[in-house]
Design a protein around this motif. Sequence first.
Motif: not given
Length: 381
Positions: A54-56, A142-144, A192-196
């Motif tokens: 996951n992204g975390s 940085p968080v986009h 990158i995250s591919f969460n739901g």
Amino acid sequence: MIPLSIPNLQGNEWAYIKECLDTNWVSSVGSFVNRFEDALKSFTGASYAVACVNGSAALHISLKLSGVGPNDYVLVPNLTFVASVNTIKYCNADPILVDVDPTTWQMDLDLLESFLQKDTFLDDKGDLRLKKDQKRIKAIMPVHVLGNMLDMEKLVSLGQEYHLKIVEDSTEALGSYYNQKHAGTFGLLGCISFNGNKIITTGGGGMILTNDEQIAIQAKHITTQAKADPNEYFHDQIGYNYRLVNLLAAMGLAQMEQLPSIINRKKEIDLFYKSYLSPISGIVFQQHLEKTKANNWLFTFQSDYKKELLTFLKNENIQARPFWVPMNQLPTFQNCLYLQHTNQSNRIYERAVSIPCSSGISNAELDQVQAAINQFFKTIK
Ligand SMILES: *Cc1c(COP(=O)(O)O)cnc(C)c1O
């Protein structure tokens, strides 16, 4: 109920997952993991991509690989999803929370710069330290936020000047560019995250991006239990079981095939809502810098009537949601250093509302949502 943002599974998802089941390749080894990583590399232009659970997990490993360790500080925006800041804690490091810019809702780089000038120094080893307690500041994350981006040239040059590693939380920014360069490819590492709920999904999944070969090798190594010998169970450091499984990578590959059309639809949705909502007085949209091309992942705006609007939309069977409670207001992080003048994070939090924008939403549903919102603002006047 019109949902806020749901997956779009119209492509080869079933076929590719069936292929995994038919061939018995369901776990962390299998061709789809490599193909999914290749798809990310070619889409983003990153030299290397490493798939994670996951992204975390991707953020956790990225911070570790940028050298963040116990007692270090990491600079991070105060307005983000909690996972960004949690992963700093996973490294036994501490966040320094930075307030956000009121127009872009991204980390305020002017605030950051004046802090770096006034409150830090480079020691004789070249490490940046906080004057107050002499502790090392190792990295900037940085968080986009919402797929928007900040002034990446300025960020990169601050990173160089102050010897800070950059780990981009690009979890929401697949398909976003600054100066035609993809989010997550500016820093040492990007995630990158591919969460739901993200722009594409594997149910749960993540990806580390980097242009550094050694970092990429290490990322793959420690996300796969740090097994150092192909035959023997010899592990040369503490590893993690963070590798994405083939089943989910299969879904990810199918989602990547759909990504360009999903981004197009997100753009249409963005334009649609802006044309119907901008005449309403008091509504404020997130602004993009001229060099930013955002993925328009989740349509969000500010209004003084957030609470009332959320209740109204719920009664209309339209799913909407508030924004994140700023990090400095959470019990875990309330004692962290918070750089701010006017606490813009809180102002945005108190006013922001996200509304339905699934890529599969119909035009009739979009119209229903805008009509409901227009109706609401007529009644409150
Ligand atoms: C989704 C998200 C994450 C975490 O990603 P997961 O895949 O859910 O672990 C981190 N930061 C931000 C800003 C996010 O939106």
